[in-house]
Motif scaffolding. Structure first.
Motif, PDB file in Angstrom:
ATOM      1  N   ALA A  19     -56.914  -0.971  57.964  1.00 32.65           N
ATOM      2  CA  ALA A  19     -55.934  -0.126  57.585  1.00 32.65           C
ATOM      3  C   ALA A  19     -56.598   0.225  55.872  1.00 32.65           C
ATOM      4  O   ALA A  19     -56.319   1.433  55.490  1.00 32.65           O
ATOM      5  CB  ALA A  19     -54.575  -0.617  57.520  1.00 32.65           C
ATOM      6  N   GLU A  25     -54.518   9.366  56.591  1.00 32.20           N
ATOM      7  CA  GLU A  25     -53.435   8.906  56.164  1.00 32.20           C
ATOM      8  C   GLU A  25     -52.193   8.545  57.249  1.00 32.20           C
ATOM      9  O   GLU A  25     -51.606   7.434  57.051  1.00 32.20           O
ATOM     10  CB  GLU A  25     -52.758   9.686  55.094  1.00 32.20           C
ATOM     11  N   ARG A  28     -53.493   5.344  58.926  1.00 35.98           N
ATOM     12  CA  ARG A  28     -53.487   4.488  57.817  1.00 35.98           C
ATOM     13  C   ARG A  28     -51.953   3.804  57.782  1.00 35.98           C
ATOM     14  O   ARG A  28     -51.785   2.620  57.784  1.00 35.98           O
ATOM     15  CB  ARG A  28     -54.155   4.691  56.384  1.00 35.98           C
ATOM     16  N   GLY A  29     -51.013   4.600  57.529  1.00 32.50           N
ATOM     17  CA  GLY A  29     -49.565   4.452  57.615  1.00 32.50           C
ATOM     18  C   GLY A  29     -49.068   3.513  58.630  1.00 32.50           C
ATOM     19  O   GLY A  29     -48.419   2.635  58.694  1.00 32.50           O
ATOM     20  N   LEU A  32     -50.679   0.273  58.449  1.00 29.11           N
ATOM     21  CA  LEU A  32     -50.062  -0.718  57.455  1.00 29.11           C
ATOM     22  C   LEU A  32     -48.934  -1.368  57.749  1.00 29.11           C
ATOM     23  O   LEU A  32     -48.366  -2.457  57.672  1.00 29.11           O
ATOM     24  CB  LEU A  32     -49.889   0.028  56.190  1.00 29.11           C
ATOM     25  N   ASN A  56     -50.448   1.607  50.802  1.00 27.94           N
ATOM     26  CA  ASN A  56     -50.989   2.984  51.062  1.00 27.94           C
ATOM     27  C   ASN A  56     -51.928   3.545  49.905  1.00 27.94           C
ATOM     28  O   ASN A  56     -52.885   4.021  49.912  1.00 27.94           O
ATOM     29  CB  ASN A  56     -49.974   4.062  51.351  1.00 27.94           C
ATOM     30  N   ASP A  57     -51.339   3.112  48.532  1.00 35.75           N
ATOM     31  CA  ASP A  57     -51.951   3.976  47.362  1.00 35.75           C
ATOM     32  C   ASP A  57     -53.338   3.053  46.980  1.00 35.75           C
ATOM     33  O   ASP A  57     -54.410   3.566  46.557  1.00 35.75           O
ATOM     34  CB  ASP A  57     -50.949   3.860  46.304  1.00 35.75           C
TER      35      ASP A  57
END
Length: 126
Positions: A19, A25, A28-29, A32, A56-57
């Motif tokens: 991730a 995105e 990735r979300g 995570l 995420n940031d």
């Protein structure tokens, strides 16, 4: 707390590492959320990510600064109680290791990552 096996936490760690350098995105979300407790925190020397939005940031910064690179776990995951540790490398597309270190952390009651603290490089000499 459910008992977390080494295989379970190894898979969770690998999902988290994937991730952190995932550029899509949405993907990735999803990664995570699968790997991390909603209030989890990741602390490395230069960055801190708290909660799924903060994680995420954190990953977005990694993707920007280390474009095309990937984390790989280079050790087994050592687990006892709700604690774990493992070694990792951040690797460029040509195989060059950009940075390496170890992570230590705790597992949430549901088996996802609660906290991870990263350390870069080898341990200092005594």
């Amino acid at each position: 707390m459910t008992e977390t096996t080494t295989a379970d936490i190894s898979a969770t760690v690998d999902t988290s590492l994937a991730a952190l350098t995932e550029t899509d995105e949405t993907t990735r979300g999803e990664l995570l959320a699968r790997a991390w407790a909603a209030d989890g925190s990741l602390t490395d020397p230069p960055l801190v990510g708290e909660g799924l939005a903060g994680l995420n940031d954190f990953a977005a910064v990694l993707c920007q600064h280390y474009a095309g690179q990937r984390f790989r776990r280079v050790s087994g995951v050592d687990v006892h109680h709700d604690r774990f540790r493992y070694a990792w490398e951040l690797v460029a597309p040509d195989g060059t290791v950009t940075v390496a270190g170890i992570d230590v952390g705790t597992v949430a009651p549901d088996g996802r990552l609660q906290t991870v603290t990263g350390f870069f490089g080898d341990l200092p000499a005594a």
